[in-house]
Design an enzyme around this catalytic site. Structure first.
Site, PDB file in Angstrom:
ATOM      1  N   ALA A   1      36.516  49.004  -7.851  1.00  0.00           N
ATOM      2  CA  ALA A   1      35.362  48.290  -8.405  1.00  0.00           C
ATOM      3  C   ALA A   1      35.695  47.757  -9.791  1.00  0.00           C
ATOM      4  O   ALA A   1      36.390  48.412 -10.567  1.00  0.00           O
ATOM      5  CB  ALA A   1      34.160  49.228  -8.467  1.00  0.00           C
TER       6      ALA A   1
ATOM      7  N   GLY B   1      -4.744  -8.436  15.900  1.00  0.00           N
ATOM      8  CA  GLY B   1      -4.942  -9.628  16.709  1.00  0.00           C
ATOM      9  C   GLY B   1      -5.505  -9.188  18.064  1.00  0.00           C
ATOM     10  O   GLY B   1      -5.081  -8.187  18.629  1.00  0.00           O
TER      11      GLY B   1
ATOM     12  N   ARG C   1       0.798  -1.231   0.000  1.00  0.00           N
ATOM     13  CA  ARG C   1       0.000   0.000   0.000  1.00  0.00           C
ATOM     14  C   ARG C   1       0.831   1.283   0.000  1.00  0.00           C
ATOM     15  O   ARG C   1       0.284   2.375   0.012  1.00  0.00           O
ATOM     16  CB  ARG C   1      -0.966  -0.015   1.191  1.00  0.00           C
ATOM     17  CG  ARG C   1      -2.150  -0.942   0.959  1.00  0.00           C
ATOM     18  CD  ARG C   1      -3.141  -0.844   2.082  1.00  0.00           C
ATOM     19  NE  ARG C   1      -2.675  -1.540   3.276  1.00  0.00           N
ATOM     20  CZ  ARG C   1      -2.986  -1.173   4.517  1.00  0.00           C
ATOM     21  NH1 ARG C   1      -3.750  -0.118   4.722  1.00  0.00           N
ATOM     22  NH2 ARG C   1      -2.555  -1.878   5.548  1.00  0.00           N
TER      23      ARG C   1
ATOM     24  N   ASN D   1      35.603  44.198   3.845  1.00  0.00           N
ATOM     25  CA  ASN D   1      34.330  44.474   3.192  1.00  0.00           C
ATOM     26  C   ASN D   1      34.389  43.939   1.770  1.00  0.00           C
ATOM     27  O   ASN D   1      35.252  44.337   0.994  1.00  0.00           O
ATOM     28  CB  ASN D   1      34.073  45.980   3.188  1.00  0.00           C
ATOM     29  CG  ASN D   1      32.617  46.273   2.885  1.00  0.00           C
ATOM     30  OD1 ASN D   1      32.074  45.754   1.904  1.00  0.00           O
ATOM     31  ND2 ASN D   1      31.983  47.066   3.719  1.00  0.00           N
TER      32      ASN D   1
ATOM     33  N   TYR E   1      30.050  35.528  -4.520  1.00  0.00           N
ATOM     34  CA  TYR E   1      30.442  34.130  -4.360  1.00  0.00           C
ATOM     35  C   TYR E   1      31.832  34.082  -3.755  1.00  0.00           C
ATOM     36  O   TYR E   1      32.789  34.598  -4.338  1.00  0.00           O
ATOM     37  CB  TYR E   1      30.431  33.375  -5.693  1.00  0.00           C
ATOM     38  CG  TYR E   1      31.000  31.985  -5.531  1.00  0.00           C
ATOM     39  CD1 TYR E   1      30.395  31.088  -4.643  1.00  0.00           C
ATOM     40  CD2 TYR E   1      32.148  31.574  -6.191  1.00  0.00           C
ATOM     41  CE1 TYR E   1      30.924  29.820  -4.428  1.00  0.00           C
ATOM     42  CE2 TYR E   1      32.680  30.304  -5.987  1.00  0.00           C
ATOM     43  CZ  TYR E   1      32.068  29.445  -5.107  1.00  0.00           C
ATOM     44  OH  TYR E   1      32.596  28.203  -4.894  1.00  0.00           O
TER      45      TYR E   1
ATOM     46  N   ARG F   1      27.519  27.037   2.274  1.00  0.00           N
ATOM     47  CA  ARG F   1      27.733  25.645   1.864  1.00  0.00           C
ATOM     48  C   ARG F   1      28.796  24.995   2.754  1.00  0.00           C
ATOM     49  O   ARG F   1      29.424  25.653   3.577  1.00  0.00           O
ATOM     50  CB  ARG F   1      28.122  25.607   0.388  1.00  0.00           C
ATOM     51  CG  ARG F   1      26.936  25.968  -0.520  1.00  0.00           C
ATOM     52  CD  ARG F   1      27.380  26.144  -1.952  1.00  0.00           C
ATOM     53  NE  ARG F   1      28.088  24.973  -2.443  1.00  0.00           N
ATOM     54  CZ  ARG F   1      28.914  24.978  -3.484  1.00  0.00           C
ATOM     55  NH1 ARG F   1      29.162  26.096  -4.138  1.00  0.00           N
ATOM     56  NH2 ARG F   1      29.504  23.868  -3.870  1.00  0.00           N
TER      57      ARG F   1
ATOM     58  N   SER G   1      33.009  46.741  -5.655  1.00  0.00           N
ATOM     59  CA  SER G   1      31.960  45.908  -6.259  1.00  0.00           C
ATOM     60  C   SER G   1      32.427  45.281  -7.567  1.00  0.00           C
ATOM     61  O   SER G   1      33.317  45.804  -8.235  1.00  0.00           O
ATOM     62  CB  SER G   1      30.731  46.772  -6.554  1.00  0.00           C
ATOM     63  OG  SER G   1      30.251  47.304  -5.349  1.00  0.00           O
TER      64      SER G   1
END
Ligand code: UD1
Ligand code: CA
Length: 457
Positions: free
Chosen positions: A422, A138, A16, A376, A365, A332, A404
């Site tokens: 940057a 039973g 089942r 930073n 990443y 991760r 950045s």
């Protein structure tokens, strides 16, 4: 201490479930049903653990490569008594035998211990309970004195016996020397043409062995899984118990019906957990940690005061105190955040350490990197750790500022206090305290005109 054999019956089919996976391998709270049973059995330190398998074949033992149990095949499956019979040559003939079902995952060790204690007194101990609807089970038959005289299977029961509400859970314990003798006397002259384990009750009475009932603390302890519906129901029951235990320890749960713990969750004081979080493996949350909605944490340690914002996913990570994580952060395996680190939205870290007070707040990443303190990391920064064949490390020393949209082509090092402009693509070491920048210099072309659409006439 008398020797204890534990026999687990797991040869049945589980039609089942409508699944190719053998029934006992389906998971409750992230763990196969059979693993739950093995864990409660092992808590009793048995001298022998024997598991009877059949349906599902070798897939069942193969799913537990680390298990030291004796696997005994039952082929064909001719009933519960026949199943136990297969294990007799493997059991320690002295002492006791406890019989469990591989598809009844939540029987508590304390309940099993009570059964073993009674069996230790030379008796046959049966785990029974009263059910409002005993259909299919039973029935426990008692005489006028209230002594158990038999167990009658539903399909073999008389109409009088069918009104009995006390049922056999199937779990029992007895002196092993009696078990072997009784099993060899079993017959299959019954409605199902099976060798019923339950027929040993009559033999015990005949041999003047007292049959005693033990009752579970709740019906859930004895519930077997035969369908996905029952699996889902027992999962919720189990999760409700875990949630309740957390609340009783002082953890604040936004909604005890919306948390899933598939492993062990240890919490300090004043921990807050919002709705729909999943905890897997071993998770430890320190004092004043708050986990917002929709987070998934697997094998993670989080020190005190850290706040995890919604929809963050953390696995095999160590998080220091007073960190800020998320929303939408991903830590991760191999990630270590030191105290006060910040990891913001759409930032992924892997096999990396982020030093004290360092920040990667947006879209980055960081893989295979060692990042010092007070660094930073600007939005859009990426460690290019993989050259298509090998992984390489990036070292970023203390007090670095990374502009950045920077790419750090590993292996590469950014020395203490350096600033990267940057858009830099860093391929060589950036010296300490200096601005390093790689960027095509900006030019303006005076009088330049945008192209115009050529009209088709
Ligand atoms: C059994 C009991 C019944 C009890 C019920 C509780 C017997 C004869 N009946 O009935 O009194 O109320 O459990 O759920 O014992 N198994 C094997 N090999 C076999 C047959 C079964 O390993 O040949 C295993 C199954 O995988 C399962 C367990 O034994 O884990 C019980 O089998 P199941 O068919 O569910 O027993 P029931 O007929 O429901
Ligand atoms: Ca059953």
């Amino acid at each position: 201490m008398t020797a204890l054999n534990v026999v687990v019956l797991a040869a049945g089919q589980g039609k089942r479930m409508y699944s190719n996976l053998p029934k006992v391998l389906h998971k409750l709270a992230g763990k196969p049903l059979l693993q739950h049973v093995m864990d409660s059995a092992n808590a009793l330190n048995p001298s022998k653990l024997c598991i009877v398998y059949g349906h599902g074949g070798e897939a069942v033992p193969n799913a537990f490569p680390e298990c030291s149990a004796t696997w005994v095949i039952q082929e064909p499956q001719l009933g519960t008594g026949h199943a136990v019979m297969q294990t007799i040559p493997h059991l320690d003939p002295d002492g006791l035998t406890l019989i469990l079902y591989g598809d009844v995952p939540l029987t508590q060790t304390s309940t099993l211990r009570r059964l073993a204690e009674i069996a230790g007194q030379g008796k046959l101990a049966v785990l029974s309970l009263e059910l409002a609807d005993p259909t299919g089970y039973g029935r426990i038959v008692r005489n006028n004195l209230g002594d158990i005289t038999a167990i009658v299977e539903h399909k073999d029961a008389s109409s009088d016996q069918l009104t009995i509400r006390e049922v056999n859970t199937g779990i029992m314990a007895m002196p092993t020397k009696h078990l072997g003798r009784w099993l060899s006397q079993l017959k299959n002259d019954n409605a199902q043409k099976e060798f019923y384990l339950t027929d040993i009750i009559v033999m015990a009475v005949r041999d003047n062995v007292t049959v005693a009932a033990v009752h579970p603390s709740g019906q859930w302890e004895t519930l077997g899984i035969n369908s996905k519906v029952q699996l889902a129901e027992l999962e919720r029951t189990h999760q409700a118990h875990i949630a309740r235990a957390l609340l009783e320890q002082g953890v604040t749960l936004a909604d005890p019906a919306r948390i899933d713990v598939r492993g062990t969750l240890n919490c300090g004081q004043d921990v807050f957990i919002d709705i729909n979080c999943i905890f897997e493996g071993n998770v430890t949350l320190g004092d004043n940690v708050s986990v917002s909605m929709g987070c998934a944490l697997k094998n993670v340690t989080v020190a005190s005061g850290t706040q995890i914002a919604p929809y963050s996913v953390l696995e095999d990570a160590i998080v220091g105190a007073d960190c800020r994580i998320g929303p939408y952060a991903r830590l991760r395996p191999g990630t270590k955040l030191c105290d006060g680190a910040h990891v913001g939205n759409f930032v992924e870290l892997k096999n990396s350490e982020l030093g004290k007070g360092s920040k990667a707040n947006h879209l980055a990443y960081v893989g295979d990197a060692t990042v010092g303190s007070n660094v930073n990391i600007g939005a859009g920064t990426i460690t290019c750790n993989y050259d298509g064949a090998n992984k390489h490390r990036t070292i970023i020393e203390d007090d670095v500022f990374i502009g950045s949209d920077t790419q750090l082509v590993a292996p590469v090092t950014v020395r203490k206090g350096a600033t990267l402009g940057a858009g830099t693509t860093l391929t060589q070491e950036a010296p300490a305290g200096e601005l390093t920048i790689s960027r095509a210099s900006q030019i303006t072309i005076p009088g330049w005109k945008r192209p115009e659409k050529i009209s088709k006439k």
